[in-house]
Write an enzyme that holds these catalytic residues in place. Sequence first.
Site, PDB file in Angstrom:
ATOM      1  N   LYS A  16       0.737  -1.310   0.036  1.00  0.00           N
ATOM      2  CA  LYS A  16      -0.180  -0.092  -0.051  1.00  0.00           C
ATOM      3  C   LYS A  16       0.889   1.447   0.034  1.00  0.00           C
ATOM      4  CE  LYS A  16      -3.958  -0.615   2.807  1.00  0.00           C
ATOM      5  NZ  LYS A  16      -4.573  -1.145   3.910  1.00  0.00           N
TER       6      LYS A  16
ATOM      7  N   GLY B 277      -8.968   6.717  -1.517  1.00  0.00           N
ATOM      8  CA  GLY B 277     -10.168   6.339  -2.409  1.00  0.00           C
ATOM      9  C   GLY B 277      -9.639   5.150  -3.175  1.00  0.00           C
TER      10      GLY B 277
ATOM     11  N   GLU C  54       1.461  -5.424   4.465  1.00  0.00           N
ATOM     12  CA  GLU C  54       0.599  -5.780   5.337  1.00  0.00           C
ATOM     13  C   GLU C  54       0.025  -7.100   4.996  1.00  0.00           C
ATOM     14  OE1 GLU C  54      -1.682  -2.822   6.760  1.00  0.00           O
ATOM     15  OE2 GLU C  54      -3.454  -2.824   5.615  1.00  0.00           O
TER      16      GLU C  54
ATOM     17  N   LEU D 106      -6.320  -9.778   3.820  1.00  0.00           N
ATOM     18  CA  LEU D 106      -7.118 -10.534   4.510  1.00  0.00           C
ATOM     19  C   LEU D 106      -8.080 -10.793   3.451  1.00  0.00           C
ATOM     20  CD1 LEU D 106      -7.832  -8.187   7.592  1.00  0.00           C
ATOM     21  CD2 LEU D 106      -6.477 -10.388   7.314  1.00  0.00           C
TER      22      LEU D 106
ATOM     23  N   HIS E 125     -14.977  -0.431  -3.782  1.00  0.00           N
ATOM     24  CA  HIS E 125     -14.568   0.299  -2.493  1.00  0.00           C
ATOM     25  C   HIS E 125     -15.373   1.407  -2.056  1.00  0.00           C
ATOM     26  CE1 HIS E 125     -10.964  -2.102  -2.201  1.00  0.00           C
ATOM     27  NE2 HIS E 125     -10.599  -1.618  -3.361  1.00  0.00           N
TER      28      HIS E 125
ATOM     29  N   LYS F  82     -18.884   2.333  -0.511  1.00  0.00           N
ATOM     30  CA  LYS F  82     -19.964   1.846   0.500  1.00  0.00           C
ATOM     31  C   LYS F  82     -21.398   2.248  -0.428  1.00  0.00           C
ATOM     32  CE  LYS F  82     -17.010   2.919   4.291  1.00  0.00           C
ATOM     33  NZ  LYS F  82     -16.842   4.135   5.142  1.00  0.00           N
TER      34      LYS F  82
ATOM     35  N   ARG G  12     -13.085  13.250   9.195  1.00  0.00           N
ATOM     36  CA  ARG G  12     -14.167  14.092   9.070  1.00  0.00           C
ATOM     37  C   ARG G  12     -15.676  13.258   9.428  1.00  0.00           C
ATOM     38  NH1 ARG G  12     -15.658  10.788   5.018  1.00  0.00           N
ATOM     39  NH2 ARG G  12     -13.992   9.518   3.851  1.00  0.00           N
TER      40      ARG G  12
ATOM     41  N   ARG H  29     -27.440   4.444   0.134  1.00  0.00           N
ATOM     42  CA  ARG H  29     -26.947   5.650  -0.820  1.00  0.00           C
ATOM     43  C   ARG H  29     -27.820   5.473  -2.049  1.00  0.00           C
ATOM     44  NH1 ARG H  29     -20.786   6.789   0.248  1.00  0.00           N
ATOM     45  NH2 ARG H  29     -20.753   5.926   2.314  1.00  0.00           N
TER      46      ARG H  29
HETATM   47  P1  ADP Z   1      -8.414   3.756   1.035  1.00  0.00           P
HETATM   48  O1  ADP Z   1      -8.064   5.008   1.915  1.00  0.00           O
HETATM   49  O2  ADP Z   1      -7.881   4.156  -0.335  1.00  0.00           O
HETATM   50  O3  ADP Z   1     -10.078   3.865   1.343  1.00  0.00           O
HETATM   51  P2  ADP Z   1      -8.097   1.621   2.909  1.00  0.00           P
HETATM   52  O4  ADP Z   1      -6.775   1.523   3.565  1.00  0.00           O
HETATM   53  O5  ADP Z   1      -9.118   2.017   3.610  1.00  0.00           O
HETATM   54  O6  ADP Z   1      -7.763   2.608   1.688  1.00  0.00           O
HETATM   55  O7  ADP Z   1      -8.327   0.343   1.987  1.00  0.00           O
HETATM   56  C1  ADP Z   1      -9.511   0.360   1.069  1.00  0.00           C
HETATM   57  C2  ADP Z   1     -10.145  -1.206   0.897  1.00  0.00           C
HETATM   58  O8  ADP Z   1      -9.198  -1.872   0.554  1.00  0.00           O
HETATM   59  C3  ADP Z   1     -10.549  -1.679   2.294  1.00  0.00           C
HETATM   60  O9  ADP Z   1     -11.942  -1.215   2.502  1.00  0.00           O
HETATM   61  C4  ADP Z   1     -10.481  -3.002   2.016  1.00  0.00           C
HETATM   62  O10 ADP Z   1     -11.538  -3.552   1.031  1.00  0.00           O
HETATM   63  C5  ADP Z   1      -9.135  -3.022   1.114  1.00  0.00           C
HETATM   64  N1  ADP Z   1      -8.141  -3.367   2.009  1.00  0.00           N
HETATM   65  C6  ADP Z   1      -7.199  -2.692   2.428  1.00  0.00           C
HETATM   66  N2  ADP Z   1      -6.222  -3.244   3.311  1.00  0.00           N
HETATM   67  C7  ADP Z   1      -6.405  -4.412   3.200  1.00  0.00           C
HETATM   68  C8  ADP Z   1      -5.952  -5.711   3.791  1.00  0.00           C
HETATM   69  N3  ADP Z   1      -4.777  -5.582   4.447  1.00  0.00           N
HETATM   70  N4  ADP Z   1      -6.554  -7.004   3.503  1.00  0.00           N
HETATM   71  C9  ADP Z   1      -7.495  -6.829   2.687  1.00  0.00           C
HETATM   72  N5  ADP Z   1      -8.179  -5.895   2.092  1.00  0.00           N
HETATM   73  C10 ADP Z   1      -7.735  -4.717   2.350  1.00  0.00           C
END
Ligand code: ADP
Length: 456
Positions: free
Chosen positions: A165, A171, A207, A210, A242, A244, A298, A344
């Site tokens: 990541k 987003g 990381e 999952l 991604h 909701k 926010r 939504r």
């Molecule tokens: P953003 O800031 O781009 O929204 P997030 O870290 O919130 O990024 O991750 C967005 C989405 O990516 C999560 O809701 C999930 O669906 C997937 N995701 C992120 N990290 C993991 C992980 N470690 N394992 C599985 N899915 C992940």
Amino acid sequence: MMQTTRNLQTVLIANRGEIALRIMRACRNMGLKTVVVCSQADRDAAYVKSADQSVCIGPAAASKSYLNQDAILLAARLTGADAIHPGYGFLSERAGFSAATEDAGLIFIGPDATSIATMGDKIAAKSAMVAAGVPCVPGPDCELPGEVDQIRQIASKIGYPVIIKAAGGGGGRGMRVVPDEASLIEAVALTREEARKAFGSPALYMEKFLQHPRHIEIQVLCDIHGNAVWLGHRDCSMQRRHQKVVEEAPAPGISSSLIAPVGAACVQACRQIGYRGVGTFEFLFEDGAFYFIEMNTRLQVEHPVTEMTSGVDIVCQQIGIARGDVLPMAQDAIVCEGHSMECRINAEDPLTFMPSAGVITALELPSGPGVRVDTHIEVGYKVSPYYDSLIAKLIVHGPDRREAMARMRRALAGFEVEGVATTIPLLRDLFQDEAFADGETDIHYLETWLKNRSAA
Ligand code: ADP
């Protein structure tokens, strides 16, 4: 220590659509005056006219209006506003805008620049959470080194599959899943290049990936006097790309003994970092364990489901906190009751998800027991192609999840929009789905359901 509250009479709303109206309602409840800024595309909308004052700050393109910090600050000065509410999206998570607002002698209704910047950097956020005892996804809370052997070692220690990541990502972008060692080094190089281009920083971290998690989040409120509370939890697993689609509170099947320590850790983290305002801790939940992924600094689109269960007006509290008020409730006074769900409603084709712009020619909004509609649309409203396609949020509340779903089905059946395509037909179908009705579906459920639907 007693701190005097800051003078607050007029709030400038630096946002549009349903959330601008939602904030206006909170201000009116609190006896505050409102100024709303708008683009040329929104200037004739009824919600703009319902503010005490409105200021057109630029053309339709958001970069020239809703993202134009100087124009917004100037509008605040000209109208005598004391505070700026950024809503969600647009400037709401720009540390520089929080700082510029305060530097102009105005109240920013949101966290200070430092908190926004820390939480906007995913590595910094993760390490702040580790330090505060919030459970995180397995993997080091530091930047991935450049050395190939070290990268391999980190991945094999975590165990495949892993996810790479971008520290500055957002987003749903800047992430790459790696199934095994064969593709690791190339994946790191590709993600690094993307991160450099898209977010201006090549910093990455790794990381555990999952495979079948649910998305569960915790809403917090923190004042400037060191008081912080959490208002229960939400499940936002029903997502497409991604984004909701349906949210609910509480998350089904999560016992209070399982969630309580996580809520307490979130509150503790807020105290530790001196967080001010409303915020959301987002977690992935898999096999009975919670893993922090990010904090949103926010107000969120889905805040109403928490308002319905907790009885707390989150927007009024947010404004009060920014003014310097002491949080009026202690943790043990917060009791979440019943079940709430939010759909939504987007102006999009329900099959292809193509945005649909145009004039609303007929509109019937649902009502009745346990039904709330947050929307700025009405007959004659022009759905603009320039902005997010969210045109309404349909929220229901019932004594339990079954009844909330029954109310949602009834409300969706009574929600009619003509003139633009909407996702209402899709939501009507989804609320007939048995696995969804049983609860505890994961973040991949909706996309699989959509695939099966188009195959049928
Ligand atoms: P953003 O800031 O781009 O929204 P997030 O870290 O919130 O990024 O991750 C967005 C989405 O990516 C999560 O809701 C999930 O669906 C997937 N995701 C992120 N990290 C993991 C992980 N470690 N394992 C599985 N899915 C992940």
